[in-house]
Motif scaffolding. Structure first.
Motif: not given
Length: 407
Positions: A277-301
């Protein structure tokens, strides 16, 4: 064969050679060529003279060039009397040149593994200390994601790591991974708040079982009999450790099991959704994006479920030491982000199977260190069950390694 390096200089002084008759059994006098001209540095380490003997050689002169940097080869006499070649293997010289680089890579990888284990130990110790007095695992998890988000933002702002350009379509693809990542870490914190650290990680040794099950269900990867056999001691050891665990309760047990399920779901989704799907996205970049998204997903909960429970006024009203809780929460959050970041860095350098073996060793280190630090009571049967489960995990890793090599 040890390589022979020759340094040919110009101008040169060659001793006079006495020609011998063809067919003579006497050996030819060694040729020693030396001068003061410079040569490429890569031949300096083997600038010593080398003797070369031939059975016969016509009395004639050869032009010697000092500019050639090609690998020299061992002597080989052609049928033509006016032509010869020098042949030698360069394997030894190349190997000597690669050793420093290989050694540095090995040391760097060893340092990363050490940091991975160290940060994980600190995370579990500080996190457990916070959760023992502050019984809000959702808020604790949000704080950890918040600190990670700040670190990622600083990393991108100061160009410590290249900031990616993300499209809406890519975010939609990453969203399911962020959801299961969030749930996996939340369930782990819920388990750590209920039972001993050693018991949580003993239950989390069941991860290979869920990995095999989910891979068979959603990816069609049927396990080999050897893989299935390695799951038996894992399950048996966890059961044996559970029935003899002094801190056992069902909330902690099922939270750890849910963490296994969600973490392995993340791995399966990574294979199923992210591949090609996205060969140019390395693991560290993916982890960084997931971390930010996880914060915005869980904060209101967290606010909805536990309210605003992290203010100094609330902590003081609950009789807690504000400074102590805040410092340990921050250290736990920093260690949480650091060990996951290092884990992804290691994954970029080694195969998934090697990473799995390293994760197994990490679990052993965390269990032993937590038992020592918290002085957790461990019965002989409990220790035996934990040992069997971890041995099963190691066996599973070895079986996967053999399977990977066979493929």
């Amino acid at each position: 064969m040890q390589s022979a390096a020759f340094s040919l200089y110009s101008p040169c002084s060659i001793p006079s050679l006495k020609p011998r008759k063809f067919g003579s059994s006497a050996g030819f006098d060694p040729i020693r060529v030396s001068c003061s001209s410079s040569v490429p540095k890569r031949h300096d380490h083997s600038a010593s003279s080398h003797a070369v003997s031939v059975t016969s050689l016509p009395n004639r002169s050869w032009p010697l060039s000092s500019s050639s940097s090609l690998p020299l080869r061992a002597w080989n006499l052609d049928s033509k009397p006016d032509r010869f070649e020098v042949r030698a293997t360069a394997a030894e010289s190349a190997g000597e040149g690669e050793k420093p680089g290989s050694l540095m890579k090995t040391l760097e990888l060893g340092l990363l593994f050490g940091l991975w284990y160290l940060f994980n130990i600190y995370f579990n110790i500080y996190n457990k200390q916070v959760l023992k007095v502050y019984h809000y695992p959702v808020t604790v998890t949000v704080i950890q994601f918040a600190v990670g988000t700040v670190l990622v933002a600083l990393m991108w702002t100061f160009n410590l790591y290249k900031r990616p350009k993300i499209t809406g379509a890519q975010l939609a693809v990453i969203l399911p991974l962020a959801v299961v990542h969030t749930l996996g870490n939340l369930f782990t914190n819920m388990s750590l708040g209920k039972v001993a650290v050693s018991f949580t990680h003993t239950i989390k040794a069941m991860e290979p079982f869920f990995s095999v099950l989910l891979s068979a269900m959603f990816l069609g990867e049927l396990p080999t009999p050897w893989v299935v056999g390695s799951l038996v001691p894992i399950a048996g050891g966890v059961v044996l450790a559970s029935v003899t665990e002094s801190s056992f309760n069902w909330a902690g047990f099922w939270s750890a099991m849910a963490s296994n399920l969600t973490n392995q779901s993340r791995n399966v989704l990574s294979k199923k959704v992210m591949v090609k799907k996205e060969d140019s996205m390395d693991n560290i970049t993916l982890f960084s994006i997931i971390t930010i998204m996880s914060f915005f997903l869980l904060a209101p909960v967290a606010v909805f479920m536990e309210g605003i429970t992290f203010t100094p006024a609330y902590l003081q009203s609950a009789g807690l030491n504000v400074k102590e809780v805040a410092v340990r929460s921050l250290l736990a959050a920093l260690s949480f982000h650091a060990y996951q970041q290092v884990s992804y860095m290691i994954l970029q350098r080694v195969s998934p199977v090697t990473h799995s073996v390293g994760n197994c060793v990490k679990r052993v280190v965390v269990i032993v260190s937590s038992v020592i630090f918290f002085k957790t009571p461990v019965s002989p049967i409990n220790a035996l069950g934990t040992g069997i489960a971890l041995a099963g995990v190691f066996l599973y890793s070895r079986v996967k390694r053999i399977k990977a090599k066979a493929a």
